[in-house]
Scaffold this motif. Sequence first.
Motif, PDB file in Angstrom:
ATOM      1  N   TRP A  92       0.834  -1.211   0.000  1.00 20.46           N
ATOM      2  CA  TRP A  92       0.000   0.000   0.000  1.00 20.46           C
ATOM      3  C   TRP A  92       0.869   1.261   0.000  1.00 20.46           C
ATOM      4  N   SER A  93       1.850   1.328   0.903  1.00 19.66           N
ATOM      5  CA  SER A  93       2.694   2.527   0.983  1.00 19.66           C
ATOM      6  C   SER A  93       3.551   2.683  -0.266  1.00 19.66           C
ATOM      7  N   GLY A  94       3.852   1.564  -0.945  1.00 19.87           N
ATOM      8  CA  GLY A  94       4.631   1.636  -2.184  1.00 19.87           C
ATOM      9  C   GLY A  94       3.793   1.886  -3.417  1.00 19.87           C
ATOM     10  N   GLY A  95       2.479   2.025  -3.238  1.00 23.18           N
ATOM     11  CA  GLY A  95       1.595   2.348  -4.365  1.00 23.18           C
ATOM     12  C   GLY A  95       1.227   1.159  -5.240  1.00 23.18           C
ATOM     13  N   ASP A 363       0.883 -16.462  -8.202  1.00 24.74           N
ATOM     14  CA  ASP A 363       2.077 -15.728  -7.825  1.00 24.74           C
ATOM     15  C   ASP A 363       1.685 -14.294  -7.497  1.00 24.74           C
ATOM     16  N   LYS A 364       2.666 -13.454  -7.198  1.00 27.09           N
ATOM     17  CA  LYS A 364       2.367 -12.090  -6.772  1.00 27.09           C
ATOM     18  C   LYS A 364       1.613 -11.322  -7.846  1.00 27.09           C
ATOM     19  N   ASN A 365       2.063 -11.418  -9.094  1.00 29.26           N
ATOM     20  CA  ASN A 365       1.382 -10.690 -10.163  1.00 29.26           C
ATOM     21  C   ASN A 365      -0.056 -11.158 -10.330  1.00 29.26           C
ATOM     22  N   GLY A 366      -0.252 -12.467 -10.233  1.00 26.12           N
ATOM     23  CA  GLY A 366      -1.601 -13.005 -10.343  1.00 26.12           C
ATOM     24  C   GLY A 366      -2.481 -12.574  -9.181  1.00 26.12           C
ATOM     25  N   ALA A 367      -1.905 -12.526  -7.979  1.00 23.97           N
ATOM     26  CA  ALA A 367      -2.657 -12.110  -6.798  1.00 23.97           C
ATOM     27  C   ALA A 367      -3.019 -10.626  -6.871  1.00 23.97           C
ATOM     28  N   LEU A 368      -2.105  -9.818  -7.393  1.00 16.88           N
ATOM     29  CA  LEU A 368      -2.399  -8.396  -7.579  1.00 16.88           C
ATOM     30  C   LEU A 368      -3.526  -8.191  -8.588  1.00 16.88           C
ATOM     31  N   LYS A 369      -3.478  -8.946  -9.690  1.00 18.19           N
ATOM     32  CA  LYS A 369      -4.537  -8.850 -10.708  1.00 18.19           C
ATOM     33  C   LYS A 369      -5.881  -9.286 -10.115  1.00 18.19           C
ATOM     34  N   LEU A 370      -5.860 -10.351  -9.339  1.00 21.06           N
ATOM     35  CA  LEU A 370      -7.068 -10.851  -8.698  1.00 21.06           C
ATOM     36  C   LEU A 370      -7.660  -9.788  -7.772  1.00 21.06           C
ATOM     37  N   TYR A 371      -6.810  -9.139  -6.996  1.00 25.55           N
ATOM     38  CA  TYR A 371      -7.273  -8.106  -6.070  1.00 25.55           C
ATOM     39  C   TYR A 371      -7.828  -6.897  -6.817  1.00 25.55           C
ATOM     40  N   ILE A 372      -7.131  -6.457  -7.840  1.00 24.30           N
ATOM     41  CA  ILE A 372      -7.582  -5.293  -8.614  1.00 24.30           C
ATOM     42  C   ILE A 372      -8.946  -5.568  -9.247  1.00 24.30           C
ATOM     43  N   ASP A 373      -9.140  -6.762  -9.778  1.00 24.58           N
ATOM     44  CA  ASP A 373     -10.437  -7.122 -10.378  1.00 24.58           C
ATOM     45  C   ASP A 373     -11.538  -7.156  -9.319  1.00 24.58           C
ATOM     46  N   ALA A 374     -11.209  -7.675  -8.141  1.00 29.55           N
ATOM     47  CA  ALA A 374     -12.200  -7.756  -7.065  1.00 29.55           C
ATOM     48  C   ALA A 374     -12.559  -6.359  -6.557  1.00 29.55           C
ATOM     49  N   LEU A 375     -11.575  -5.475  -6.473  1.00 31.13           N
ATOM     50  CA  LEU A 375     -11.835  -4.093  -6.063  1.00 31.13           C
ATOM     51  C   LEU A 375     -12.721  -3.382  -7.083  1.00 31.13           C
ATOM     52  N   ALA A 376     -12.455  -3.596  -8.363  1.00 27.86           N
ATOM     53  CA  ALA A 376     -13.268  -2.990  -9.418  1.00 27.86           C
ATOM     54  C   ALA A 376     -14.722  -3.472  -9.329  1.00 27.86           C
ATOM     55  N   ALA A 377     -14.909  -4.740  -8.982  1.00 29.19           N
ATOM     56  CA  ALA A 377     -16.266  -5.291  -8.848  1.00 29.19           C
ATOM     57  C   ALA A 377     -16.993  -4.648  -7.676  1.00 29.19           C
ATOM     58  N   VAL A 378     -16.279  -4.400  -6.574  1.00 27.21           N
ATOM     59  CA  VAL A 378     -16.874  -3.725  -5.415  1.00 27.21           C
ATOM     60  C   VAL A 378     -17.322  -2.317  -5.784  1.00 27.21           C
ATOM     61  N   GLN A 379     -16.475  -1.611  -6.518  1.00 26.57           N
ATOM     62  CA  GLN A 379     -16.815  -0.245  -6.927  1.00 26.57           C
ATOM     63  C   GLN A 379     -17.987  -0.238  -7.916  1.00 26.57           C
ATOM     64  N   LYS A 380     -18.028  -1.206  -8.816  1.00 23.26           N
ATOM     65  CA  LYS A 380     -19.122  -1.311  -9.781  1.00 23.26           C
ATOM     66  C   LYS A 380     -20.445  -1.607  -9.084  1.00 23.26           C
ATOM     67  N   ALA A 381     -20.390  -2.354  -7.998  1.00 20.30           N
ATOM     68  CA  ALA A 381     -21.605  -2.695  -7.247  1.00 20.30           C
ATOM     69  C   ALA A 381     -22.048  -1.555  -6.335  1.00 20.30           C
ATOM     70  N   LYS A 382     -21.325  -0.427  -6.359  1.00 21.30           N
ATOM     71  CA  LYS A 382     -21.647   0.755  -5.559  1.00 21.30           C
ATOM     72  C   LYS A 382     -21.512   0.506  -4.055  1.00 21.30           C
ATOM     73  N   LEU A 383     -20.686  -0.468  -3.692  1.00 18.58           N
ATOM     74  CA  LEU A 383     -20.402  -0.695  -2.281  1.00 18.58           C
ATOM     75  C   LEU A 383     -19.448   0.395  -1.791  1.00 18.58           C
ATOM     76  N   PRO A 384     -19.618   0.871  -0.554  1.00 24.84           N
ATOM     77  CA  PRO A 384     -18.712   1.918  -0.060  1.00 24.84           C
ATOM     78  C   PRO A 384     -17.324   1.356   0.231  1.00 24.84           C
ATOM     79  N   ILE A 385     -16.305   1.992  -0.317  1.00 27.20           N
ATOM     80  CA  ILE A 385     -14.926   1.593  -0.021  1.00 27.20           C
ATOM     81  C   ILE A 385     -14.056   2.842  -0.132  1.00 27.20           C
ATOM     82  N   HIS A 386     -13.536   3.296   0.991  1.00 25.25           N
ATOM     83  CA  HIS A 386     -12.844   4.575   1.099  1.00 25.25           C
ATOM     84  C   HIS A 386     -11.355   4.366   0.839  1.00 25.25           C
ATOM     85  N   LEU A 387     -10.891   4.733  -0.334  1.00 28.86           N
ATOM     86  CA  LEU A 387      -9.514   4.432  -0.735  1.00 28.86           C
ATOM     87  C   LEU A 387      -8.536   5.562  -0.419  1.00 28.86           C
TER      88      LEU A 387
END
Length: 419
Positions: A92-95, A363-387
């Motif tokens: 997170w701190s490394g962006g 692996d790390k790249n796959g896990a990052l992609k998985l997380y980014i896709d899951a975050l996008a789905a949360v935002q698309k569903a209009k769930l509150p997530i304060h980034l």
Amino acid sequence: MTVSSKLNFDTLKEAVAGSDAAFRLTLKLEAVSPKVFPPTYERGTYAKELRFIPGYKYTDPETGREAPVPCVLLDSVPSQANRMESVLQEAWSGGEVQLPVVSVNFEAVDNPGVTKITSLQAPHRIVDAIMRDSSFGDGKKPPKFRDSEIGKELGRLSAEYATPLLNYAPHCLVFGMWDSTGPRGGLGVKFARAIVSEIIGVNAVGGKKTSSRIDPLNIRVNAGVLFQGKEGGWTLDEKDAAKEKGKPIKLGEDGKPSEANHGNVTPTISDGGFTIDYAEQTTVLSLPALRRLRFPAKPGEKSSPDVDVTARTYLAALGLLAATIAVEAGYDLRSRCILRATNAVIWHLLGKPGEPDTHYSLDKNGALKLYIDALAAVQKAKLPIHLEEIVLTPLADLVTLVRKSMEIAAVETGEGQPS
């Protein structure tokens, strides 16, 4: 074992929405040095126990019969959780990832050692006393964090209304949380860990450790009596010593040079360290634990099943990301306890009884992609997530407490005295 494929968002969502039991990762680790040193607990003891290890046959040397294997704990569940949160903090701190985080800014304290404590670092996460004893908001007298609107939302938390944690600190739903420092004290809401991991040493045989110190100055024990100095530190001159009832105060218990870390230390030998056949790490992400959580817009309202699945899938992706990048960060657990993984990271999806497990590489790249896709789905569903990072200000009394503690610590190490 045949690996099905790399784990992707659709597969993860299907597993979360279905009736699969868990994702499990089992890694075999080798000790880099011949001997490992586990953590010590009360009275310097190690956490030893007998275990049945699948596929490992152990014969008791006394009876000659097959028996449970002597094992030792190399890294506990809480310690593993801290390591996973630590790598999330770095990502997170490394962006590398966007993640809701609450932090307390300690820049007001001169040289505090740490300038900021985040909800990924605090022992009780977002409900830690550090957050509780901080304020949030603008104006001359901003409210305490728990009295702010965000804090009040945390006070309404339950498994049926986990939305505020998704919004402000989703890692609390993955690694567990108990609001024991909040307004309800010990009756505060609890969330069990959804992900657990531990590392054990298999066929652990206890050994010995030695310690000693050779002083290059060869200072002898009878070279002089050390007294506490008036200005801190120590002195040999009674005139410059701090006094109590008119008498100079000896340094430590008896004023020996060793009280100031001078002189030789007699070599000692004691129990310490283990040789092991190998180490084993087991990480489990519980899907039923995530299925207990619901995410309505307001407490008391009914949540949408689709929205719940989307939020749970995001939490599963967050847990898998933390575990995966922790593995890739390595296993330098502590001094003289370095391990190395000897097999690939393959997650087993444990399905219904009688059904074969499915295996996925990640692996790390796959896990990052998985997380980014899951975050996008949360935002698309209009769930509150304060980034955006929520920054709190420590209360004046907390700042004073930190400063005083630093001053006392300086005196204890002979570097100063209380003001």
